[in-house]
Design an enzyme around this catalytic site. Structure first.
Site, PDB file in Angstrom:
ATOM      1  N   SER A 111       0.876  -1.275   0.113  1.00  0.00           N
ATOM      2  CA  SER A 111      -0.070   0.029   0.071  1.00  0.00           C
ATOM      3  C   SER A 111       0.937   1.302  -0.040  1.00  0.00           C
ATOM      4  O   SER A 111       0.688   2.152  -0.572  1.00  0.00           O
ATOM      5  CB  SER A 111      -0.892  -0.056   1.275  1.00  0.00           C
ATOM      6  OG  SER A 111      -1.783  -1.153   1.242  1.00  0.00           O
ATOM      7  N   CYS A 113     -10.014  -6.461   2.454  1.00  0.00           N
ATOM      8  CA  CYS A 113     -10.125  -5.012   2.880  1.00  0.00           C
ATOM      9  C   CYS A 113     -11.375  -4.429   3.032  1.00  0.00           C
ATOM     10  O   CYS A 113     -11.813  -3.475   3.743  1.00  0.00           O
ATOM     11  CB  CYS A 113      -9.106  -4.161   2.013  1.00  0.00           C
ATOM     12  SG  CYS A 113      -7.845  -4.895   1.486  1.00  0.00           S
ATOM     13  N   ASN A 130      -6.432  -8.507  -7.719  1.00  0.00           N
ATOM     14  CA  ASN A 130      -6.600  -9.207  -6.738  1.00  0.00           C
ATOM     15  C   ASN A 130      -7.794  -9.960  -6.452  1.00  0.00           C
ATOM     16  O   ASN A 130      -7.988 -11.051  -5.752  1.00  0.00           O
ATOM     17  CB  ASN A 130      -6.142  -8.492  -5.487  1.00  0.00           C
ATOM     18  CG  ASN A 130      -6.956  -7.139  -5.453  1.00  0.00           C
ATOM     19  OD1 ASN A 130      -6.906  -6.486  -6.296  1.00  0.00           O
ATOM     20  ND2 ASN A 130      -7.650  -6.852  -4.375  1.00  0.00           N
ATOM     21  N   HIS A 186       4.360  -9.931   1.782  1.00  0.00           N
ATOM     22  CA  HIS A 186       3.752 -11.170   2.139  1.00  0.00           C
ATOM     23  C   HIS A 186       2.862 -11.716   1.296  1.00  0.00           C
ATOM     24  O   HIS A 186       1.936 -12.738   1.458  1.00  0.00           O
ATOM     25  CB  HIS A 186       2.866 -10.625   3.501  1.00  0.00           C
ATOM     26  CG  HIS A 186       1.781  -9.678   3.108  1.00  0.00           C
ATOM     27  ND1 HIS A 186       0.570 -10.239   3.145  1.00  0.00           N
ATOM     28  CD2 HIS A 186       1.559  -8.296   2.757  1.00  0.00           C
ATOM     29  CE1 HIS A 186      -0.263  -9.052   2.609  1.00  0.00           C
ATOM     30  NE2 HIS A 186       0.315  -7.959   2.346  1.00  0.00           N
ATOM     31  N   SER A 241       5.005  -6.470  -2.779  1.00  0.00           N
ATOM     32  CA  SER A 241       4.807  -6.635  -1.352  1.00  0.00           C
ATOM     33  C   SER A 241       5.152  -7.992  -1.065  1.00  0.00           C
ATOM     34  O   SER A 241       4.890  -9.221  -1.549  1.00  0.00           O
ATOM     35  CB  SER A 241       3.253  -6.298  -1.138  1.00  0.00           C
ATOM     36  OG  SER A 241       3.017  -6.666   0.546  1.00  0.00           O
TER      37      SER A 241
HETATM   38  C1  PLP Z   1      -2.308  -6.784  -1.148  1.00  0.00           C
HETATM   39  C2  PLP Z   1      -2.462  -5.779  -2.141  1.00  0.00           C
HETATM   40  C3  PLP Z   1      -1.956  -4.558  -1.970  1.00  0.00           C
HETATM   41  C4  PLP Z   1      -1.677  -4.070  -0.466  1.00  0.00           C
HETATM   42  O1  PLP Z   1      -0.202  -4.576   0.034  1.00  0.00           O
HETATM   43  P1  PLP Z   1      -0.046  -4.563   1.516  1.00  0.00           P
HETATM   44  O2  PLP Z   1       1.516  -4.964   1.416  1.00  0.00           O
HETATM   45  O3  PLP Z   1      -0.912  -5.530   2.012  1.00  0.00           O
HETATM   46  O4  PLP Z   1      -0.220  -3.295   1.872  1.00  0.00           O
HETATM   47  C5  PLP Z   1      -1.899  -3.750  -2.918  1.00  0.00           C
HETATM   48  N1  PLP Z   1      -2.387  -4.073  -4.287  1.00  0.00           N
HETATM   49  C6  PLP Z   1      -2.839  -5.315  -4.698  1.00  0.00           C
HETATM   50  C7  PLP Z   1      -3.242  -5.692  -6.067  1.00  0.00           C
HETATM   51  C8  PLP Z   1      -2.669  -6.081  -3.507  1.00  0.00           C
HETATM   52  O5  PLP Z   1      -3.334  -7.457  -3.771  1.00  0.00           O
END
Ligand code: PLP
Length: 395
Positions: A76, A329, A155, A205, A203
């Site tokens: 994010s 979210c 996502n 995780h 990201s």
């Molecule tokens: C999970 C996700 C994010 C946010 O990532 P975080 O590390 O959880 O803040 C942003 N964009 C997409 C497409 C995601 O799947």
């Protein structure tokens, strides 16, 4: 009916369990490399060396320069920085930004913030499979356009966008191009140089790394405001003492993920297509969401008519199955997914959506159990649904 002892985790788009090797290298760093990478003595310089090694490793995994890698606190943050940081540094050139209606909120909300502060944003529509049209991108560009941001893969419904083609259009018009590749990094083979984008978010995780660490890849020479003001970390663009263990974990997870993408994809696609066909075979009144081919190898998304996604999730959880409705979210709110609405689904159908996202370790047995429970649960929920009753009477 007893809850199975083993959890069936089918929400890998929300987050992934950490790879054991990642935990090992992170533990090593936490034990042995406690220095502050900004300190001049050897303990600090050891930390600096570990940090730069991780940066080079990420650069190698994505084929960019080490100096193009900027570590952030999460995906994010990378998204926020790309949008707001680029807009603020380039507002003299223009105030128009192009994005899509199906972006993650980490893109949409910064765009809405900029709209309140003198910027103009075009939110491109998508077709019923979730694809953005190249014609629409071209037609949206005007003299004041400074930035285009389109996600690599969605996502919720897993649709993969034509990023290289959009980046080419952006380049032809001298417009900067960003992609939120948080769902794609580690899952799709990504070569930053060949892709042709100027900025890319990821990201840790989402690909077997730790939570609370991400990165923004920024093409060399691009003008962007710092995200965080303070110390000189990340070449004075992102202040704050580095999360060294997290960064090392992200780099290791990425290295492991990119090592065998074709094999993983082949395995997951087989499981994914099996799950799709079993659901379509066994459960009536459903709608498949997203694109059949341009799709992440691990994503399955359906709407079940006459049902609330939330009730479905709760009952799957009682049976040990973790899944998602819309995106994590937004669950907790009663609004249907903005992505499914953008695909053209009516409100009442968009409410009954289920996303199942597999891992390379997902087994056929897990999927068989999931489909049999899903069949039972959907049947039971429909019997309780007054709209289902009415529609049966009409038919
Ligand atoms: C999970 C996700 C994010 C946010 O990532 P975080 O590390 O959880 O803040 C942003 N964009 C997409 C497409 C995601 O799947």
């Amino acid at each position: 009916m007893n809850r199975p002892t083993n959890t069936i985790y089918l929400d890998n788009a929300a987050t992934t369990p950490m790879h054991p090797e990642v935990i090992t290298v992170m533990t090593e760093v936490m034990k042995n490399t406690y220095g502050n990478a900004s300190s001049v003595y050897h303990v600090g310089q050891d930390a600096k060396a570990v940090l730069e090694e991780a940066r080079s490793s990420v650069a190698q995994s994505l084929n960019c320069l080490p100096n193009e890698v900027y570590f952030t606190g999460c995906g994010s943050e990378a998204d926020n920085w790309a949008i707001k940081g680029y807009a603020m540094a380039n507002r003299k050139k223009g105030n128009h930004i192009i994005t899509t209606k199906i972006e993650h909120h980490a893109i949409l909300h910064p765009c809405e913030y900029l709209e309140k502060n003198g910027f103009e944003v075009t939110y491109l529509p998508v077709d019923e499979t979730g694809l953005v049209s190249l014609e629409d991108v071209k037609n949206a560009i005007k003299d004041t356009t400074i930035l285009i941001s389109v996600m690599y893969a969605n996502n919720e419904v897993g649709t993969i966008e034509p990023i290289a083609e959009i980046a080419k259009i952006a380049k032809e018009h001298g417009v900067c191009m960003h992609t939120d590749a948080v769902q794609a990094v580690g899952a799709e083979a990504i070569n930053f140089q060949e892709l042709g984008v100027d900025m890319l978010s990821l990201s840790g995780h989402k690909f077997g790394g730790p939570k609370g660490v991400g990165a923004l890849i920024i093409r060399k020479g691009l003008r962007i405001e710092p995200f965080m003001h303070g110390g000189a970390q990340e070449r004075s663009k992102r202040a704050g003492t580095e999360n060294l263990a997290g960064i090392v974990g992200l780099a290791k997870a990425l290295e492991i993920s990119v090592a065998n993408i074709p094999e993983k994809q082949e395995k997951m696609k087989e499981m994914r297509d099996y799950l799709i066909s079993e659901i379509e075979k066994n459960i009536p009144y459903i709608k498949f969401n997203g694109h059949r081919e341009h799709r992440l190898a691990n994503n399955v998304n359906f709407c079940f008519r006459y049902i609330e996604g939330e009730s479905l999730l709760l009952m799957l959880d009682i049976n040990g199955i973790c899944a998602s409705s819309g995106s994590a979210c937004t669950s907790g709110s009663l609004d249907p997914s903005h992505v499914l609405l953008a695909l053209g689904l009516p409100h009442e159908i968009a409410h009954g959506s289920l996303r199942l996202t597999l891992s390379a370790n997902t087994t056929k047995e897990e999927l068989d159990f999931t489909v049999s429970k899903l069949q039972e649960i959907v049947h039971r929920l429909r019997l309780m649904s007054p709209i289902y009753d009415m529609s049966l009477e009409e038919n």
